[in-house]
Enzyme design. Structure first.
Site, PDB file in Angstrom:
ATOM      1  N   LYS A   1      60.979  48.797  -2.254  1.00 16.98           N
ATOM      2  CA  LYS A   1      61.233  48.378  -3.635  1.00 16.98           C
ATOM      3  C   LYS A   1      62.100  49.431  -4.332  1.00 16.98           C
ATOM      4  O   LYS A   1      61.657  50.553  -4.553  1.00 16.98           O
ATOM      5  CB  LYS A   1      59.938  48.216  -4.426  1.00 16.98           C
ATOM      6  CG  LYS A   1      60.183  47.574  -5.814  1.00 16.98           C
ATOM      7  CD  LYS A   1      59.045  47.789  -6.778  1.00 16.98           C
ATOM      8  CE  LYS A   1      59.183  49.076  -7.551  1.00 16.98           C
ATOM      9  NZ  LYS A   1      60.334  49.108  -8.485  1.00 16.98           N
TER      10      LYS A   1
ATOM     11  N   GLU B   1      56.658  62.364  -3.113  1.00 19.71           N
ATOM     12  CA  GLU B   1      57.653  63.355  -3.549  1.00 19.71           C
ATOM     13  C   GLU B   1      57.838  63.119  -5.038  1.00 19.71           C
ATOM     14  O   GLU B   1      58.450  62.136  -5.462  1.00 19.71           O
ATOM     15  CB  GLU B   1      58.957  63.176  -2.771  1.00 19.71           C
ATOM     16  CG  GLU B   1      59.887  64.367  -2.876  1.00 19.71           C
ATOM     17  CD  GLU B   1      60.945  64.165  -3.939  1.00 19.71           C
ATOM     18  OE1 GLU B   1      60.758  64.745  -5.032  1.00 19.71           O
ATOM     19  OE2 GLU B   1      61.918  63.462  -3.698  1.00 19.71           O
TER      20      GLU B   1
ATOM     21  N   CYS C   1      64.804  65.648  -9.339  1.00 21.67           N
ATOM     22  CA  CYS C   1      63.431  66.152  -9.342  1.00 21.67           C
ATOM     23  C   CYS C   1      63.378  67.648  -9.041  1.00 21.67           C
ATOM     24  O   CYS C   1      62.466  68.344  -9.497  1.00 21.67           O
ATOM     25  CB  CYS C   1      62.573  65.376  -8.352  1.00 21.67           C
ATOM     26  SG  CYS C   1      63.289  65.255  -6.709  1.00 21.67           S
TER      27      CYS C   1
ATOM     28  N   GLU D   1      58.586  68.160 -17.301  1.00 25.74           N
ATOM     29  CA  GLU D   1      59.843  67.725 -16.700  1.00 25.74           C
ATOM     30  C   GLU D   1      60.586  66.823 -17.683  1.00 25.74           C
ATOM     31  O   GLU D   1      60.120  65.744 -18.041  1.00 25.74           O
ATOM     32  CB  GLU D   1      59.572  66.967 -15.399  1.00 25.74           C
ATOM     33  CG  GLU D   1      60.833  66.601 -14.657  1.00 25.74           C
ATOM     34  CD  GLU D   1      60.554  65.879 -13.342  1.00 25.74           C
ATOM     35  OE1 GLU D   1      61.281  66.123 -12.372  1.00 25.74           O
ATOM     36  OE2 GLU D   1      59.601  65.074 -13.300  1.00 25.74           O
TER      37      GLU D   1
END
Length: 474
Positions: A180, A254, A288, A385
Site C-alpha cells: 500500500k 522503520e 526520516c 520530528e
C-alpha cells in the site's frame, strides 16, 4: 549571485491516466471508493485513484497467497532473479518518466528524483536480483525459506524508493507482496504495477492496493499476511505493533528520527556546511534520517553559522520540475500545517528564527528553509520530528557532551560526524545510539548497506544482506 533562467523538465514524457484502479492478481480492478491525488506545487488534480476496501484487500492477499504457494516460492532462485533483473532494466529504461512523475506527485526537485531516487530504485532491484540464487550463503542457514505473504506500507517522502526497499528483498527471498503506497503519492507505485506486467511477472506476486489508513489497517491486520513491513511515523508504527502483537506475523518498523549532525572544530567547514544543507534541506526535510539537529563545537560556532547562512541564501525554492530548483514543495497541506505549527512553537519558546530572503509561489504548499538558534534540548523543535526544512542549532564543548546531547532523544535512526580525526569518528560512532552514522558526509545510501534504527526509530534493517533476514524463515 548568478541568476538562473528557468530550465523546466517536460511533462510530456508522462501519460497520467484520468483514473487508476487497484492492481490485484496481475490485473486492474475498479475500486468502490475513489479519491484524488494532487500536485503539491500548484494543487492541480493529477488523477483519481481508487481506495481499497477490506474486501479488496482480502482479494489481493488471497491472490498473493495463491501465487506464493503455486508459483513463486517453488521457483528456483535463478529464475526469480531473471524477473528482478528485468524489472531493474525496465526501471532504467523508463527512468525519466518515473522521475518526472515522482516530482509531480511528491513535490521533490526533479534533480533529486532523476539523480538520486530512480537510480537507487534500479540499483536495489539489481542488487537483490543477485541474491536470489545465493540465499544459502547469506549467513542465515544453509536452506533459508521464504515466509509467505508480505504486507507492506510505505510513506510519501520517497514513494518509489521505499517501494524498492520493500519489494526487492521480499521477491528475492521468495515471498509475494501486497503493498500500500501513501494516499498522497500513489502514482509511481501504480506505474510500477505496469512495469511488473511489462516484465511478465507471474500474476499475484506483486499486488498494489491504494488507499488511506483504513486500507493500511485492513492489510496489516489481515490473517493471511505473514510478514508486515512499515516505514512511516512512530505513532502509526506503534499502532501497527499493537495490531500484530500476539500473532505469528513478523514485523519490521522503520520510523521517525531526530538525527544529530555533529561538527567539531577541526572539521572542514565548507564541506561540513554542504553536508548540513544536504542533511536537512534535501527533499524539503521530508527525510526520516534528516540531520535536523545541528551540534556545533562552541569554538567554531560563529564561523559555521555565518557560512551556513551564506549558503542558505543561495538555495533556490520553486517549481519542482525546474532543474535549477534546490527545494521543492511540501507534500501536503496537512504536513505544511505541522511544520508551521512547530516552527511557531519554536519562536514562542524563545529560539531565534531565521530564513533567507525567499519568494514563495502563491499556489501550492511551500515553506522557506529555516534555522533556529538559541535552542536548548528542552525545546519541542529539538525533540519532535518536524519533517520539514527546519534546522535546530545547538552547541557543545567536548566530545562527551556531544555524545550526551546527540543521544538525548527518543529516536535513534542516524547521525553525522564531521572531524579531521579518524580516531574521533570511530570513538563517536561507538557511542552514538543510531543505526547509521555518516562520517564527513550525510544522506548517502547504497543497496548493499543496511539501514534502520533504535528506540522509537523502530527495529529491523532494510538494505544489504541484513535486509534479507526479515523476509526469510531462519
Amino acid at each position: 549571485m548568478f541568476e538562473y533562467a528557468p530550465a523546466p523538465e517536460s511533462r510530456s514524457i508522462v501519460d497520467i491516466k484520468p483514473s487508476y484502479g487497484l492492481f490485484v492478481d496481475g490485473q486492474w480492478i475498479d475500486g468502490q471508493v475513489r479519491d484524488k491525488t494532487v500536485n503539491p506545487a500548484n494543487e492541480e488534480v493529477l488523477a483519481e485513484v481508487a481506495w481499497a476496501t477490506e474486501s479488496e484487500v482480502d482479494a489481493a492477499v488471497r491472490a498473493a497467497r495463491a501465487a506464493y504457494e503455486n508459483v513463486w516460492s517453488t521457483m528456483p532462485g535463478r529464475e526469480r532473479a531473471k524477473y528482478l533483473f528485468r524489472i531493474a532494466r525496465i526501471i532504467q529504461e523508463r527512468a525519466r518518466e518515473l522521475a518526472v512523475l515522482e516530482s509531480l506527485d511528491n513535490g521533490k526537485p526533479i534533480r533529486e528524483s532523476r539523480d538520486v531516487d530512480v537510480p537507487l530504485v534500479a540499483a536495489h532491484f539489481f542488487y537483490y536480483a543477485g541474491w536470489a540464487d545465493k540465499l544459502g550463503y547469506a549467513g542465515f542457514g544453509a536452506s533459508p525459506r521464504p515466509i509467505g505473504v508480505a504486507g507492506q506500507v510505505i510513506p510519501w517522502n520517497f514513494p518509489l524508493l521505499m517501494l524498492a526497499w520493500k519489494i526487492a528483498p521480499a521477491l528475492a527471498a521468495g515471498n509475494t507482496v501486497v503493498l500500500k503506497p501513501a494516499e498522497t503519492t500513489p502514482l509511481t507505485a501504480l506505474v510500477f504495477a505496469e512495469i511488473c506486467q511489462e516484465a511478465e511477472l507471474p500474476p499475484g506476486v506483486v499486488n498494489i492496493v491504494t488507499g488511506a489508513g483504513e486500507t493500511g489497517h485492513a492489510l496489516v491486520s489481515h490473517p493471511g499476511v505473514d510478514k508486515v513491513a512499515f516505514t512511516g511515523s512512530t505513532e502509526v508504527g506503534r499502532a501497527i505493533a499493537r495490531a500484530v502483537a500476539g500473532s505469528r506475523k513478523k514485523l519490521t518498523l522503520e520510523l521517525g528520527g531526530k538525527a544529530a549532525n555533529i561538527v567539531f572544530e577541526d572539521a572542514p567547514i565548507d564541506q561540513a556546511v554542504e553536508g548540513i544543507v544536504n542533511g536537512i534541506f534535501f527533499n524539503q526535510g521530508h527525510v526520516c534520517c534528516a540531520g535536523s539537529r545541528l551540534l556545533v563545537q562552541e569554538s567554531v560556532y560563529d564561523e559555521v553559522l555565518a557560512s551556513l547562512k551564506r549558503r542558505m541564501a543561495l538555495l533556490r525554492v520553486g517549481d519542482p520540475l525546474d532543474k535549477n530548483t534546490d527545494i521543492g514543495a511540501i507534500n501536503s497541506a496537512a504536513q505544511l500545517e505541522r511544520i508551521r505549527t512547530l516552527s511557531e512553537i519554536g519562536s514562542e519558546e524563545g529560539a531565534s528564527r531565521w530564513s533567507p530572503p525567499c519568494e514563495l509561489p502563491e499556489r501550492g504548499f511551500w515553506f522557506a528553509p529555516t534555522i533556529f538558534t538559541g535552542v536548548t534540548q528542552a525545546h519541542r523543535i529539538a525533540r519532535e520530528e518536524i519533517f520539514g526544512p527546519v534546522l535546530s542549532v545547538l552547541t557543545f564543548r567536548t566530545p562527551a557532551e556531544a555524545v550526551e546531547k546527540a543521544n538525548n532523544t527518543p529516536y535513534g535512526l542516524s547521525a553525522g560526524v564531521w572531524t579531521d580525526k579518524g580516531s574521533r569518528i570511530l570513538w563517536m560512532a561507538d557511542r552514538l545510539r543510531a543505526g547509521v552514522v555518516w562520517a564527513n558526509t550525510f544522506n548517502k545510501f547504497d543497496p548493499a548497506s543496511p539501514f534502520g534504527g533504535y528506540k522509537e526509530s523502530g527495529y529491523g534493517r532494510e538494505g544489504g544482506r541484513h535486509g534479507l533476514e526479515a523476509y526469510l524463515d531462519v
